[in-house]
Design an enzyme around this catalytic site. Structure first.
Site, PDB file in Angstrom:
ATOM      1  N   ASN A  61       0.868  -1.186   0.000  1.00  0.00           N
ATOM      2  CA  ASN A  61       0.000   0.000   0.000  1.00  0.00           C
ATOM      3  C   ASN A  61       0.902   1.233   0.000  1.00  0.00           C
ATOM      4  OD1 ASN A  61      -1.818   2.046   0.461  1.00  0.00           O
ATOM      5  ND2 ASN A  61      -2.307   1.419   2.564  1.00  0.00           N
TER       6      ASN A  61
ATOM      7  N   GLU B  43      -5.869  -4.697  10.278  1.00  0.00           N
ATOM      8  CA  GLU B  43      -4.837  -3.700  10.527  1.00  0.00           C
ATOM      9  C   GLU B  43      -5.149  -2.935  11.813  1.00  0.00           C
ATOM     10  OE1 GLU B  43      -2.667  -2.564   6.643  1.00  0.00           O
ATOM     11  OE2 GLU B  43      -4.429  -1.310   6.805  1.00  0.00           O
TER      12      GLU B  43
ATOM     13  N   HIS C 256      -9.610   1.470   4.252  1.00  0.00           N
ATOM     14  CA  HIS C 256      -8.379   1.623   5.019  1.00  0.00           C
ATOM     15  C   HIS C 256      -8.636   2.547   6.210  1.00  0.00           C
ATOM     16  CE1 HIS C 256      -4.342   2.812   6.148  1.00  0.00           C
ATOM     17  NE2 HIS C 256      -3.959   1.664   5.610  1.00  0.00           N
TER      18      HIS C 256
ATOM     19  N   GLY D  10       2.091   2.422  10.776  1.00  0.00           N
ATOM     20  CA  GLY D  10       3.063   3.510  10.679  1.00  0.00           C
ATOM     21  C   GLY D  10       3.708   3.882  12.003  1.00  0.00           C
TER      22      GLY D  10
ATOM     23  N   LYS E 156       0.101   4.300  -0.328  1.00  0.00           N
ATOM     24  CA  LYS E 156      -0.520   5.521   0.215  1.00  0.00           C
ATOM     25  C   LYS E 156      -0.250   6.699  -0.739  1.00  0.00           C
ATOM     26  CE  LYS E 156      -0.210   3.418   4.699  1.00  0.00           C
ATOM     27  NZ  LYS E 156      -0.220   3.539   6.138  1.00  0.00           N
TER      28      LYS E 156
ATOM     29  N   SER F 272       2.927  -2.016  10.368  1.00  0.00           N
ATOM     30  CA  SER F 272       4.363  -2.098  10.637  1.00  0.00           C
ATOM     31  C   SER F 272       4.972  -3.466  10.310  1.00  0.00           C
ATOM     32  CB  SER F 272       4.669  -1.707  12.085  1.00  0.00           C
ATOM     33  OG  SER F 272       4.320  -0.347  12.312  1.00  0.00           O
TER      34      SER F 272
ATOM     35  N   GLU G 101      -7.034   4.905   7.388  1.00  0.00           N
ATOM     36  CA  GLU G 101      -6.802   6.331   7.102  1.00  0.00           C
ATOM     37  C   GLU G 101      -8.015   6.940   6.396  1.00  0.00           C
ATOM     38  OE1 GLU G 101      -2.984   5.787   5.243  1.00  0.00           O
ATOM     39  OE2 GLU G 101      -2.160   5.259   7.200  1.00  0.00           O
TER      40      GLU G 101
HETATM   41  P1  PGA Z   1       2.515   0.411   7.659  1.00  0.00           P
HETATM   42  O1  PGA Z   1       1.096   0.642   6.988  1.00  0.00           O
HETATM   43  O2  PGA Z   1       3.079  -0.879   7.139  1.00  0.00           O
HETATM   44  O3  PGA Z   1       3.335   1.608   7.240  1.00  0.00           O
HETATM   45  O4  PGA Z   1       2.301   0.355   9.148  1.00  0.00           O
HETATM   46  C1  PGA Z   1       0.222  -0.436   6.735  1.00  0.00           C
HETATM   47  C2  PGA Z   1      -1.045   0.072   6.110  1.00  0.00           C
HETATM   48  O5  PGA Z   1      -1.499   1.167   6.486  1.00  0.00           O
HETATM   49  O6  PGA Z   1      -1.622  -0.591   5.232  1.00  0.00           O
END
Ligand code: PGA
Length: 236
Positions: free
Chosen positions: A6, A160, A90, A166, A8, A196, A92
């Protein structure tokens, strides 16, 4: 075992094309691989990965096939580009853009109807986990999806935990396994772990019986780290 990157809001078309051309030649082990660039970079990624088994997916999709929805993208448009699937829901999007269980379901239904594969994201926040609400949150989020979509082979869930995204705070393999087993008891589809995921924790996460892959954010932006995660997950 599916490993999805992903991206982003990173990598414009030039950088996306360059990354995907390098990805073609990388050793990715034996897992299925998907990259999810921003909308404007999808065409470059599709072109660079043509003729390979690496899929290209979007990060979101609207529920209507067309219409007056400024700033949105419809499933048929993604199909026309040669895009294989999309992320939906997601955290976010849920946190910052008002996505709800209801809109998540509408997006999933439309995506599947138009032939896109879907990675639907669920997961509890830190406050919800600390309040002992993880199970209730997952039952609500996954239950909404289970109740709202037709039977399909085109859906995977990504668990997640929001506190792990993140932050460098990965869920332990035990926490992931417990959540994945719960998700699967509500909706029997493959379940990816996200939050992560890094080269040094991918293997132990992927080794859990109910972990069917990973949705990787930050660590998917670097070719060597993404390829290493794919190879690590291939061993389990
Ligand atoms: P990350 O993000 O691996 O940077 O923690 C995962 C995601 O948001 O899909």
């Amino acid at each position: 075992m599916l490993i999805a990157g992903n991206w982003k809001m990173f990598k414009g078309p030039g950088e996306a094309g360059e990354f995907c051309r390098a990805l073609r030649d990388a050793d990715l082990g034996t897992v299925d691989v998907v990259v999810c660039p921003p909308y404007v970079s999808l065409a470059a990624a599709v072109q660079a990965l043509a003729g390979t088994e690496i899929g290209v997916a979007a990060q979101n999709v609207h529920w209507k096939a067309d219409g007056a929805f400024t700033g949105e993208i419809a499933a048929p448009m993604l199909r026309e580009l040669g895009v294989y699937g999309t992320i939906v829901g997601h955290s976010e999007r849920r946190q910052f853009f008002g996505e709800t269980d209801e809109t998540v379901v509408k997006r999933i239904v439309a995506a599947i109807e138009h032939g896109l594969h879907v990675i639907a994201c669920v997961g509890e926040t830190e406050a919800e986990r600390e309040a002992g609400e993880t199970e209730a949150v997952l039952r609500r989020q996954v239950g909404a999806i289970a109740d709202g979509i037709p039977e399909t082979d085109d859906l995977v869930i990504a668990y997640e935990p929001v506190w792990a995204i993140g932050t460098g705070k990965t869920a332990t393999p035990e926490i992931a396994q417990e959540a994945h087993a719960l998700v699967r008891s509500i909706l029997d589809v493959p379940v990816l772990y996200g939050g992560s995921v890094k080269p040094d924790n991918a293997a132990e996460l992927a080794a859990q019986p109910d972990v069917d892959g990973a949705l990787v954010g930050g660590a998917s932006l670097d070719l060597e780290s993404f390829a290493t995660i794919c190879r690590q997950a291939s061993h389990s």
